[in-house]
Design an enzyme around this catalytic site. Structure first.
Site, PDB file in Angstrom:
ATOM      1  N   ASP A 159       0.909  -1.041  -0.038  1.00  0.00           N
ATOM      2  CA  ASP A 159       0.099   0.119  -0.016  1.00  0.00           C
ATOM      3  C   ASP A 159       0.997   1.245   0.062  1.00  0.00           C
ATOM      4  OD1 ASP A 159      -2.879   0.499  -0.082  1.00  0.00           O
ATOM      5  OD2 ASP A 159      -2.332   1.995   1.585  1.00  0.00           O
TER       6      ASP A 159
ATOM      7  N   GLY B 285       0.922   6.938 -11.928  1.00  0.00           N
ATOM      8  CA  GLY B 285       0.138   7.417 -10.953  1.00  0.00           C
ATOM      9  C   GLY B 285       0.651   9.055 -10.756  1.00  0.00           C
TER      10      GLY B 285
HETATM   11  P1  ITT Z   1      -3.596  -2.194  -5.464  1.00  0.00           P
HETATM   12  O1  ITT Z   1      -4.366  -3.047  -6.229  1.00  0.00           O
HETATM   13  O2  ITT Z   1      -2.099  -2.707  -5.121  1.00  0.00           O
HETATM   14  O3  ITT Z   1      -4.341  -1.773  -4.228  1.00  0.00           O
HETATM   15  P2  ITT Z   1      -3.785   0.547  -6.048  1.00  0.00           P
HETATM   16  O4  ITT Z   1      -3.312   1.530  -7.516  1.00  0.00           O
HETATM   17  O5  ITT Z   1      -5.068   0.724  -5.589  1.00  0.00           O
HETATM   18  O6  ITT Z   1      -3.387  -0.985  -6.282  1.00  0.00           O
HETATM   19  P3  ITT Z   1      -2.753   1.797  -3.779  1.00  0.00           P
HETATM   20  O7  ITT Z   1      -3.912   1.246  -3.041  1.00  0.00           O
HETATM   21  O8  ITT Z   1      -1.496   1.483  -2.896  1.00  0.00           O
HETATM   22  O9  ITT Z   1      -2.565   0.939  -5.054  1.00  0.00           O
HETATM   23  O10 ITT Z   1      -2.871   3.244  -4.179  1.00  0.00           O
HETATM   24  C1  ITT Z   1      -1.928   4.319  -4.135  1.00  0.00           C
HETATM   25  C2  ITT Z   1      -2.229   5.244  -5.446  1.00  0.00           C
HETATM   26  O11 ITT Z   1      -1.008   5.832  -5.509  1.00  0.00           O
HETATM   27  C3  ITT Z   1      -2.323   4.323  -6.771  1.00  0.00           C
HETATM   28  O12 ITT Z   1      -3.385   4.371  -7.560  1.00  0.00           O
HETATM   29  C4  ITT Z   1      -1.388   5.350  -7.509  1.00  0.00           C
HETATM   30  O13 ITT Z   1      -1.968   6.406  -8.323  1.00  0.00           O
HETATM   31  C5  ITT Z   1      -0.213   5.896  -6.587  1.00  0.00           C
HETATM   32  N1  ITT Z   1       1.130   5.311  -6.707  1.00  0.00           N
HETATM   33  C6  ITT Z   1       1.112   4.154  -6.015  1.00  0.00           C
HETATM   34  N2  ITT Z   1       2.611   3.976  -6.116  1.00  0.00           N
HETATM   35  C7  ITT Z   1       3.315   4.919  -6.935  1.00  0.00           C
HETATM   36  C8  ITT Z   1       4.271   5.278  -7.340  1.00  0.00           C
HETATM   37  O14 ITT Z   1       5.355   4.547  -7.283  1.00  0.00           O
HETATM   38  N3  ITT Z   1       4.553   6.465  -8.265  1.00  0.00           N
HETATM   39  C9  ITT Z   1       3.220   7.242  -8.439  1.00  0.00           C
HETATM   40  N4  ITT Z   1       2.241   7.018  -7.996  1.00  0.00           N
HETATM   41  C10 ITT Z   1       1.809   5.963  -7.280  1.00  0.00           C
END
Ligand code: ITT
Length: 197
Positions: A73, A154
């Site tokens: 996360d 992201g």
């Molecule tokens: P999961 O299925 O692993 O939950 P997720 O995309 O929902 O995938 P998160 O709950 O960790 O992941 O949400 C974090 C958000 O932050 C994700 O949607 C990205 O937009 C952003 N994020 C995560 N890691 C990042 C990175 O290395 N660089 C830029 N943005 C990132």
């Protein structure tokens, strides 16, 4: 003693994370995503902390699919916004929003704001044979005034890590993987898998 394995479940639907972590782990352990194990549902991320949500995702897979697994996360914590979007980074721009919507919301909330300090935080929760272990990575930086770069995903186009002139989205995947929040946490995970506690 380490853990010998040729595959491991990474409890994520996010293909961008999967790609980054697979590159870090190398080819000797094949990562299986949620889609690969037939888990098509969204795991409700109801915790109020990044660590809590990592644990929810890993626990869900361990309980429902009986696989050793880990979950990531990640949150972007912006000082001037009181740590937002933080644990709400994925849906900051609203339900089913795009990466672009999230970036736009950050930039509009920081319009005319001088203090642009921020940190990226990743918490990984690993569950092996019921044993739960956490790893954390953190990188400090600043939020740019405009998105820059086409790589990454992201919030990468607006995050400038301290000491660098390029945003994460202007770095190649291997350059990002040398310094990123996620790579710090994954390096600890790799050490743990190789040597145990
Ligand atoms: P999961 O299925 O692993 O939950 P997720 O995309 O929902 O995938 P998160 O709950 O960790 O992941 O949400 C974090 C958000 O932050 C994700 O949607 C990205 O937009 C952003 N994020 C995560 N890691 C990042 C990175 O290395 N660089 C830029 N943005 C990132």
């Amino acid at each position: 003693m380490g853990y010998a394995m040729d595959h491991l479940v990474f409890a994520t639907h996010n293909q961008d994370k999967l790609k980054e972590v697979q590159q870090l782990i190398g080819n000797h352990i094949r990562l299986l995503s949620l889609d690969d194990i037939g888990c098509n549902e969204e795991i409700p991320e109801t915790a109020t902390t990044i660590q809590g949500n990592a644990e929810i995702k890993a626990n869900f897979v361990y309980k429902h699919y009986q696989y050793n697994c880990f979950a990531d996360d990640t949150g972007l914590e912006i000082d001037a916004l009181g740590g937002e979007p933080g644990v709400y980074s994925a849906r900051y721009g609203g339900e089913n929003c795009s990466y672009q919507d999230n970036v736009n919301k950050v930039l509009s909330n920081l319009l005319h704001v001088q203090n642009r300090k921020a940190s990226f935080v990743t918490c990984i929760c690993l569950i092996i044979n019921q044993q739960v272990t956490f790893f954390e990575g953190r990188v400090k930086g600043t939020i740019t005034s405009q998105p820059r770069g086409e790589k990454g995903f992201g919030y990468d186009p607006v995050f400038l890590p301290d000491g660098y002139k390029k945003t994460y989205a202007e770095l190649t995947l291997s350059e990002k993987n040398k310094i990123s929040h996620r790579s710090q946490a994954v390096q600890q995970l790799i050490t743990f898998l190789n040597h145990g506690k």
